[in-house]
Design an enzyme around this catalytic site. Structure first.
Site, short mmCIF file in Angstrom:
data_model
loop_
_atom_site.label_atom_id
_atom_site.label_comp_id
_atom_site.label_asym_id
_atom_site.label_seq_id
_atom_site.Cartn_x
_atom_site.Cartn_y
_atom_site.Cartn_z
CG LEU A 1 -1.82 1.19 1.26
CD1 LEU A 1 -2.77 1.46 0.01
CD2 LEU A 1 -2.50 1.27 2.67
CE1 TYR A 2 6.18 5.25 1.88
CE2 TYR A 2 7.35 3.44 0.39
CZ TYR A 2 7.29 4.81 1.26
OH TYR A 2 8.47 5.79 1.17
#
Length: 426
Positions: free
Chosen positions: A237-238
Protein backbone atom coordinates in the site's frame (compact mmCIF):
# COMPACT_ATOMS: atom_id res chain seq x y z
CA UNK A 1 18.36 10.73 -25.25
CA UNK A 2 19.66 9.33 -21.97
CA UNK A 3 23.44 8.94 -21.96
CA UNK A 4 23.85 5.60 -20.21
CA UNK A 5 27.56 5.57 -20.96
CA UNK A 6 28.42 8.37 -18.57
CA UNK A 7 28.45 6.12 -15.54
CA UNK A 8 28.06 2.38 -15.11
CA UNK A 9 24.70 1.72 -13.48
CA UNK A 10 25.76 -1.57 -11.91
CA UNK A 11 29.26 -1.35 -10.38
CA UNK A 12 28.24 -3.32 -7.31
CA UNK A 13 28.99 -6.87 -6.27
CA UNK A 14 25.65 -8.38 -7.19
CA UNK A 15 24.91 -8.92 -10.86
CA UNK A 16 21.41 -8.84 -12.33
CA UNK A 17 21.52 -12.50 -13.38
CA UNK A 18 21.94 -13.52 -9.74
CA UNK A 19 18.62 -11.93 -8.89
CA UNK A 20 16.63 -14.00 -11.33
CA UNK A 21 15.86 -16.90 -8.93
CA UNK A 22 14.10 -14.42 -6.64
CA UNK A 23 11.93 -12.66 -9.22
CA UNK A 24 8.22 -13.38 -9.50
CA UNK A 25 7.53 -14.52 -13.06
CA UNK A 26 3.94 -13.71 -13.79
CA UNK A 27 2.29 -13.19 -17.12
CA UNK A 28 2.24 -9.56 -18.20
CA UNK A 29 -1.52 -9.54 -18.70
CA UNK A 30 -2.16 -10.86 -15.21
CA UNK A 31 0.16 -8.29 -13.64
CA UNK A 32 -1.52 -5.47 -15.49
CA UNK A 33 -4.97 -6.72 -14.48
CA UNK A 34 -4.08 -7.11 -10.79
CA UNK A 35 -2.18 -3.80 -10.58
CA UNK A 36 -5.12 -1.99 -12.18
CA UNK A 37 -7.52 -3.58 -9.70
CA UNK A 38 -5.21 -2.65 -6.82
CA UNK A 39 -4.95 0.98 -7.84
CA UNK A 40 -8.72 1.10 -8.30
CA UNK A 41 -9.05 -0.19 -4.73
CA UNK A 42 -6.82 2.63 -3.48
CA UNK A 43 -9.03 5.22 -5.12
CA UNK A 44 -12.19 3.62 -3.73
CA UNK A 45 -10.58 3.44 -0.30
CA UNK A 46 -9.66 7.10 -0.49
CA UNK A 47 -13.12 8.33 -1.42
CA UNK A 48 -15.34 6.01 0.61
CA UNK A 49 -13.40 5.03 3.74
CA UNK A 50 -13.95 6.76 7.09
CA UNK A 51 -11.33 9.25 8.28
CA UNK A 52 -7.90 7.76 8.96
CA UNK A 53 -7.21 6.56 12.45
CA UNK A 54 -4.58 8.71 14.12
CA UNK A 55 -1.12 7.34 14.74
CA UNK A 56 -0.60 6.04 18.28
CA UNK A 57 -0.76 8.93 20.75
CA UNK A 58 -0.39 11.40 17.90
CA UNK A 59 -0.07 14.98 19.00
CA UNK A 60 -2.19 17.12 16.68
CA UNK A 61 -1.14 20.79 16.82
CA UNK A 62 -3.91 23.11 18.01
CA UNK A 63 -5.20 25.80 15.68
CA UNK A 64 -3.87 28.51 18.02
CA UNK A 65 -0.35 27.05 18.06
CA UNK A 66 0.58 29.18 15.05
CA UNK A 67 0.01 32.79 14.03
CA UNK A 68 0.61 36.16 15.62
CA UNK A 69 3.39 38.79 15.26
CA UNK A 70 6.07 36.85 17.13
CA UNK A 71 5.36 33.67 15.18
CA UNK A 72 5.48 35.58 11.88
CA UNK A 73 8.83 37.12 12.85
CA UNK A 74 10.27 33.65 13.50
CA UNK A 75 8.96 32.40 10.15
CA UNK A 76 10.35 35.41 8.29
CA UNK A 77 13.74 35.21 10.00
CA UNK A 78 14.14 31.50 9.27
CA UNK A 79 13.07 31.94 5.63
CA UNK A 80 15.41 34.88 5.07
CA UNK A 81 18.33 33.94 2.83
CA UNK A 82 21.86 35.11 3.64
CA UNK A 83 23.21 34.72 0.12
CA UNK A 84 22.24 36.98 -2.77
CA UNK A 85 22.08 33.92 -5.03
CA UNK A 86 20.16 31.82 -2.52
CA UNK A 87 16.67 30.41 -2.76
CA UNK A 88 13.85 30.34 -0.20
CA UNK A 89 12.64 26.83 0.58
CA UNK A 90 9.72 25.40 2.54
CA UNK A 91 10.83 21.95 3.72
CA UNK A 92 7.95 19.70 4.77
CA UNK A 93 8.86 16.84 7.10
CA UNK A 94 11.80 18.91 8.32
CA UNK A 95 12.06 17.02 11.62
CA UNK A 96 12.37 13.77 9.69
CA UNK A 97 15.59 12.02 8.72
CA UNK A 98 16.09 13.35 5.18
CA UNK A 99 14.28 16.61 5.93
CA UNK A 100 16.66 17.48 8.76
CA UNK A 101 19.78 16.87 6.67
CA UNK A 102 18.44 18.74 3.63
CA UNK A 103 17.41 21.73 5.77
CA UNK A 104 20.86 21.93 7.36
CA UNK A 105 22.60 21.74 3.98
CA UNK A 106 20.42 24.48 2.53
CA UNK A 107 20.94 26.77 5.51
CA UNK A 108 24.70 26.23 5.48
CA UNK A 109 25.00 27.49 1.93
CA UNK A 110 22.95 30.63 2.57
CA UNK A 111 19.44 29.69 1.50
CA UNK A 112 16.32 30.70 3.40
CA UNK A 113 14.76 27.63 5.01
CA UNK A 114 11.52 27.12 6.89
CA UNK A 115 10.53 23.71 8.22
CA UNK A 116 7.08 22.19 8.66
CA UNK A 117 6.39 19.01 10.61
CA UNK A 118 3.53 17.49 12.60
CA UNK A 119 5.81 15.39 14.85
CA UNK A 120 3.62 12.29 14.62
CA UNK A 121 4.48 9.27 16.74
CA UNK A 122 5.13 6.67 14.07
CA UNK A 123 8.56 6.44 15.69
CA UNK A 124 10.26 8.02 18.71
CA UNK A 125 9.28 11.69 18.89
CA UNK A 126 12.29 12.39 21.11
CA UNK A 127 14.53 11.78 18.11
CA UNK A 128 12.48 14.23 16.06
CA UNK A 129 12.69 16.80 18.84
CA UNK A 130 16.46 16.34 18.97
CA UNK A 131 16.61 17.02 15.22
CA UNK A 132 14.45 20.10 15.80
CA UNK A 133 16.99 21.41 18.33
CA UNK A 134 19.81 20.71 15.90
CA UNK A 135 18.03 22.76 13.24
CA UNK A 136 17.20 25.55 15.68
CA UNK A 137 20.89 25.96 16.47
CA UNK A 138 21.50 26.36 12.74
CA UNK A 139 18.79 29.02 12.48
CA UNK A 140 16.00 26.87 11.02
CA UNK A 141 12.56 27.25 12.59
CA UNK A 142 10.14 24.33 12.30
CA UNK A 143 6.47 25.25 12.26
CA UNK A 144 4.49 22.58 14.05
CA UNK A 145 1.55 21.74 11.81
CA UNK A 146 0.12 19.37 9.24
CA UNK A 147 0.28 19.49 5.45
CA UNK A 148 -3.46 18.84 5.43
CA UNK A 149 -4.02 22.21 7.12
CA UNK A 150 -4.80 24.48 4.16
CA UNK A 151 -5.13 27.61 6.30
CA UNK A 152 -1.67 27.10 7.77
CA UNK A 153 -0.06 26.51 4.37
CA UNK A 154 -1.68 29.61 2.90
CA UNK A 155 -0.49 31.63 5.88
CA UNK A 156 3.08 30.43 5.41
CA UNK A 157 3.01 31.51 1.76
CA UNK A 158 1.61 34.90 2.82
CA UNK A 159 4.45 35.44 5.29
CA UNK A 160 7.42 34.00 3.35
CA UNK A 161 8.21 34.37 -0.39
CA UNK A 162 9.00 30.71 -1.09
CA UNK A 163 10.70 30.11 -4.41
CA UNK A 164 10.86 26.34 -3.84
CA UNK A 165 9.13 23.61 -1.85
CA UNK A 166 11.04 20.49 -0.77
CA UNK A 167 8.21 18.09 0.06
CA UNK A 168 9.50 15.28 2.28
CA UNK A 169 6.56 14.85 4.67
CA UNK A 170 4.96 11.41 4.31
CA UNK A 171 3.80 8.36 6.18
CA UNK A 172 6.77 6.05 5.75
CA UNK A 173 7.24 2.30 6.20
CA UNK A 174 6.03 -0.66 4.19
CA UNK A 175 4.83 -2.94 6.98
CA UNK A 176 2.95 -0.37 9.08
CA UNK A 177 0.49 0.03 6.18
CA UNK A 178 -1.01 -3.32 7.17
CA UNK A 179 -1.88 -1.87 10.59
CA UNK A 180 -3.01 1.63 9.66
CA UNK A 181 -3.69 1.98 5.92
CA UNK A 182 -5.71 5.15 6.37
CA UNK A 183 -2.67 7.08 7.62
CA UNK A 184 -0.92 6.50 4.27
CA UNK A 185 -3.85 7.78 2.23
CA UNK A 186 -4.23 10.74 4.61
CA UNK A 187 -0.56 11.81 4.41
CA UNK A 188 0.78 10.56 1.09
CA UNK A 189 -2.26 11.30 -1.07
CA UNK A 190 -4.61 13.77 0.62
CA UNK A 191 -1.73 15.74 2.17
CA UNK A 192 0.14 15.96 -1.12
CA UNK A 193 -2.99 17.13 -2.95
CA UNK A 194 -3.57 19.79 -0.30
CA UNK A 195 0.00 21.07 -0.63
CA UNK A 196 -0.24 21.19 -4.42
CA UNK A 197 -3.56 23.04 -4.19
CA UNK A 198 -1.93 25.78 -2.13
CA UNK A 199 1.16 25.88 -4.36
CA UNK A 200 -0.83 26.21 -7.60
CA UNK A 201 -2.78 29.13 -6.16
CA UNK A 202 0.34 30.93 -4.89
CA UNK A 203 1.56 33.95 -6.80
CA UNK A 204 4.23 33.35 -7.88
CA UNK A 205 4.05 29.57 -7.85
CA UNK A 206 7.05 27.80 -6.30
CA UNK A 207 9.04 25.04 -7.99
CA UNK A 208 8.40 21.74 -6.21
CA UNK A 209 10.74 18.83 -5.49
CA UNK A 210 9.11 15.90 -3.70
CA UNK A 211 10.10 12.51 -2.31
CA UNK A 212 8.86 9.45 -4.12
CA UNK A 213 10.33 6.01 -3.44
CA UNK A 214 12.11 3.07 -5.04
CA UNK A 215 9.13 1.04 -3.85
CA UNK A 216 7.17 2.22 -6.91
CA UNK A 217 9.10 -0.35 -8.98
CA UNK A 218 7.26 -3.05 -7.04
CA UNK A 219 7.35 -6.42 -8.77
CA UNK A 220 9.30 -5.08 -11.74
CA UNK A 221 11.75 -7.79 -12.79
CA UNK A 222 14.15 -5.65 -14.84
CA UNK A 223 17.35 -4.60 -13.07
CA UNK A 224 18.78 -2.10 -12.45
CA UNK A 225 15.59 -0.05 -12.05
CA UNK A 226 15.36 2.78 -14.56
CA UNK A 227 12.98 5.73 -14.61
CA UNK A 228 11.74 4.38 -17.95
CA UNK A 229 10.61 1.08 -16.40
CA UNK A 230 7.02 0.22 -15.59
CA UNK A 231 5.78 1.15 -12.15
CA UNK A 232 2.25 -0.24 -12.21
CA UNK A 233 2.91 -3.30 -10.04
CA UNK A 234 2.98 -2.05 -6.43
CA UNK A 235 3.82 -4.70 -3.84
CA UNK A 236 2.54 -2.67 -0.88
CA UNK A 237 0.00 0.00 0.00
CA UNK A 238 2.89 2.35 0.76
CA UNK A 239 4.23 1.82 -2.76
CA UNK A 240 0.76 2.35 -4.23
CA UNK A 241 0.37 5.70 -2.45
CA UNK A 242 3.79 6.82 -3.66
CA UNK A 243 2.90 5.82 -7.22
CA UNK A 244 -0.40 7.67 -6.85
CA UNK A 245 1.59 10.71 -5.74
CA UNK A 246 3.60 10.62 -8.95
CA UNK A 247 0.40 10.56 -10.98
CA UNK A 248 -1.07 13.43 -8.97
CA UNK A 249 2.13 15.46 -9.45
CA UNK A 250 1.94 14.95 -13.21
CA UNK A 251 -1.69 16.10 -13.27
CA UNK A 252 -0.92 19.33 -11.38
CA UNK A 253 2.07 19.96 -13.62
CA UNK A 254 -0.07 19.51 -16.73
CA UNK A 255 -3.11 21.48 -15.55
CA UNK A 256 -1.57 24.30 -13.52
CA UNK A 257 1.97 24.74 -14.84
CA UNK A 258 3.73 23.75 -11.63
CA UNK A 259 7.40 22.86 -12.03
CA UNK A 260 7.66 19.46 -10.33
CA UNK A 261 10.53 17.03 -9.76
CA UNK A 262 10.11 13.63 -8.11
CA UNK A 263 12.98 11.80 -6.42
CA UNK A 264 12.84 8.03 -5.94
CA UNK A 265 14.94 7.34 -2.84
CA UNK A 266 16.67 3.96 -2.43
CA UNK A 267 17.04 2.80 1.22
CA UNK A 268 18.56 5.94 2.72
CA UNK A 269 20.65 5.42 5.87
CA UNK A 270 23.04 7.33 8.11
CA UNK A 271 23.29 9.46 11.29
CA UNK A 272 19.98 10.77 12.67
CA UNK A 273 18.23 7.99 10.75
CA UNK A 274 14.85 6.32 11.23
CA UNK A 275 14.57 3.73 14.03
CA UNK A 276 12.21 1.57 11.95
CA UNK A 277 14.92 0.88 9.37
CA UNK A 278 16.77 -2.44 9.56
CA UNK A 279 20.28 -1.05 10.07
CA UNK A 280 19.04 1.07 12.99
CA UNK A 281 17.01 -1.65 14.74
CA UNK A 282 19.79 -4.21 14.16
CA UNK A 283 22.28 -1.89 15.86
CA UNK A 284 19.97 -1.32 18.82
CA UNK A 285 19.22 -5.03 19.34
CA UNK A 286 22.78 -6.24 18.76
CA UNK A 287 24.10 -3.88 21.42
CA UNK A 288 21.47 -5.23 23.84
CA UNK A 289 22.33 -8.83 23.00
CA UNK A 290 18.91 -9.42 21.49
CA UNK A 291 18.15 -11.68 18.57
CA UNK A 292 17.71 -10.07 15.15
CA UNK A 293 15.63 -11.43 12.27
CA UNK A 294 17.28 -11.62 8.86
CA UNK A 295 14.91 -12.38 6.01
CA UNK A 296 15.64 -14.48 2.94
CA UNK A 297 13.69 -15.68 -0.10
CA UNK A 298 11.62 -18.86 -0.09
CA UNK A 299 14.38 -20.47 -2.15
CA UNK A 300 17.13 -19.30 0.22
CA UNK A 301 18.04 -16.28 -1.89
CA UNK A 302 19.40 -13.14 -0.24
CA UNK A 303 17.36 -10.03 0.34
CA UNK A 304 19.42 -7.13 -1.02
CA UNK A 305 19.07 -3.36 -0.86
CA UNK A 306 20.68 -0.45 -2.71
CA UNK A 307 21.74 1.28 0.52
CA UNK A 308 22.30 5.01 -0.12
CA UNK A 309 24.13 7.23 2.36
CA UNK A 310 22.31 10.35 3.52
CA UNK A 311 25.00 12.83 2.39
CA UNK A 312 24.78 11.47 -1.16
CA UNK A 313 20.98 11.78 -1.13
CA UNK A 314 21.22 15.37 0.14
CA UNK A 315 23.46 16.29 -2.79
CA UNK A 316 20.86 14.84 -5.12
CA UNK A 317 18.10 16.84 -3.43
CA UNK A 318 20.05 20.09 -3.70
CA UNK A 319 20.89 19.29 -7.31
CA UNK A 320 17.19 18.87 -8.05
CA UNK A 321 16.35 22.19 -6.37
CA UNK A 322 19.14 24.04 -8.18
CA UNK A 323 18.15 22.75 -11.62
CA UNK A 324 14.39 23.17 -11.14
CA UNK A 325 12.94 25.69 -13.57
CA UNK A 326 10.32 28.20 -12.54
CA UNK A 327 6.66 27.24 -12.56
CA UNK A 328 4.73 28.76 -15.43
CA UNK A 329 1.38 29.35 -13.75
CA UNK A 330 0.11 32.26 -11.73
CA UNK A 331 -2.73 32.32 -9.24
CA UNK A 332 -3.92 28.88 -10.29
CA UNK A 333 -3.83 29.50 -14.05
CA UNK A 334 -1.35 27.84 -16.39
CA UNK A 335 0.51 30.10 -18.80
CA UNK A 336 2.71 27.52 -20.49
CA UNK A 337 4.19 24.04 -20.24
CA UNK A 338 6.28 23.43 -17.14
CA UNK A 339 9.19 21.22 -16.20
CA UNK A 340 8.33 17.69 -15.02
CA UNK A 341 11.05 15.21 -13.99
CA UNK A 342 11.59 11.92 -12.16
CA UNK A 343 14.98 10.71 -10.88
CA UNK A 344 16.40 7.70 -9.06
CA UNK A 345 18.67 8.57 -6.12
CA UNK A 346 20.42 5.32 -5.25
CA UNK A 347 23.92 3.97 -4.76
CA UNK A 348 23.95 1.51 -7.72
CA UNK A 349 25.51 -1.16 -5.52
CA UNK A 350 22.99 -3.58 -3.92
CA UNK A 351 24.24 -5.36 -0.80
CA UNK A 352 22.67 -8.44 0.82
CA UNK A 353 21.19 -7.73 4.24
CA UNK A 354 23.31 -10.56 5.64
CA UNK A 355 26.40 -8.58 4.59
CA UNK A 356 24.97 -5.49 6.30
CA UNK A 357 24.88 -7.51 9.52
CA UNK A 358 28.47 -8.66 8.96
CA UNK A 359 29.60 -5.04 8.75
CA UNK A 360 27.68 -4.06 11.89
CA UNK A 361 29.28 -6.97 13.78
CA UNK A 362 32.69 -5.62 12.81
CA UNK A 363 31.92 -2.01 13.73
CA UNK A 364 30.06 -2.77 16.98
CA UNK A 365 32.46 -5.54 17.99
CA UNK A 366 29.57 -7.83 18.90
CA UNK A 367 28.32 -11.08 17.42
CA UNK A 368 24.76 -10.92 16.15
CA UNK A 369 22.27 -13.53 17.25
CA UNK A 370 20.67 -14.14 13.86
CA UNK A 371 17.32 -15.74 13.24
CA UNK A 372 16.96 -16.40 9.52
CA UNK A 373 13.38 -16.47 8.28
CA UNK A 374 11.57 -16.53 4.95
CA UNK A 375 10.34 -13.04 4.13
CA UNK A 376 6.64 -12.76 4.96
CA UNK A 377 4.09 -11.47 2.47
CA UNK A 378 3.98 -7.97 3.95
CA UNK A 379 4.73 -5.84 0.91
CA UNK A 380 8.52 -5.93 1.03
CA UNK A 381 10.43 -6.87 -2.13
CA UNK A 382 13.51 -9.06 -2.47
CA UNK A 383 15.85 -6.45 -3.90
CA UNK A 384 16.29 -2.86 -5.07
CA UNK A 385 18.88 -1.59 -7.52
CA UNK A 386 19.04 1.91 -9.01
CA UNK A 387 20.13 3.05 -12.44
CA UNK A 388 21.26 6.63 -11.74
CA UNK A 389 22.42 7.62 -15.24
CA UNK A 390 19.68 10.24 -15.62
CA UNK A 391 20.38 11.85 -12.24
CA UNK A 392 24.10 11.87 -12.97
CA UNK A 393 23.53 13.58 -16.31
CA UNK A 394 21.03 16.21 -15.14
CA UNK A 395 21.84 16.74 -11.46
CA UNK A 396 25.54 15.83 -11.42
CA UNK A 397 24.54 13.17 -8.90
CA UNK A 398 27.37 10.79 -7.99
CA UNK A 399 27.22 8.75 -4.76
CA UNK A 400 30.64 8.36 -3.15
CA UNK A 401 29.97 6.52 0.13
CA UNK A 402 30.12 2.72 0.32
CA UNK A 403 28.10 0.85 2.92
CA UNK A 404 30.91 0.19 5.40
CA UNK A 405 32.05 3.82 5.40
CA UNK A 406 28.48 5.03 5.84
CA UNK A 407 27.69 2.57 8.61
CA UNK A 408 30.86 3.57 10.43
CA UNK A 409 29.56 7.16 10.58
CA UNK A 410 26.13 5.97 11.66
CA UNK A 411 27.50 3.77 14.45
CA UNK A 412 29.64 6.63 15.76
CA UNK A 413 26.57 8.90 15.85
CA UNK A 414 24.40 6.19 17.44
CA UNK A 415 26.86 5.51 20.26
CA UNK A 416 27.34 9.22 20.93
CA UNK A 417 23.65 10.13 20.75
CA UNK A 418 22.29 7.37 22.93
CA UNK A 419 25.09 7.51 25.48
CA UNK A 420 24.24 11.19 25.95
CA UNK A 421 20.58 10.28 26.36
CA UNK A 422 21.45 7.70 29.02
CA UNK A 423 23.57 10.16 30.97
CA UNK A 424 20.74 12.69 30.95
CA UNK A 425 18.31 10.07 32.21
CA UNK A 426 20.70 9.09 34.98
Amino acid sequence: MENIGIIPSTPGKLKPDKYQPYIHRLRLSKLTLWSSMFLAFILLFFFFSPPAAPLPAAATPRRDSWGGPDWEKRVSKSARKSSSSGITVLVTGAAGFVGCHVSLALKRRGDGVLGLDNFNRYYDVNLKRARQKLLARAGVFIVEGDINDSALLRKLFDVAPFTHVMHLAAQAGVRYAMQNPGSYVHSNIAGFVNLLQVCKSANPQPAIVYASSSSVYGLNSKVPFSEKDRTDQPASLYAATKKAGEGIAHAYNHIYGLSITGLRFFTVYGPWGRPDMAYFSFTKDMLKGKQITVFEGSDGGSVARDFTYIDDVVKGCLGALDTAKKSTGSGGKKKGSAQYRIYNLGNTSPVPVSELVDILEKLLKVKAKRKVMVMPRNGDVMFTHANISRAHRDLNYMPTTDLEAGLRKFVKWYLDFYSVSKNKSA
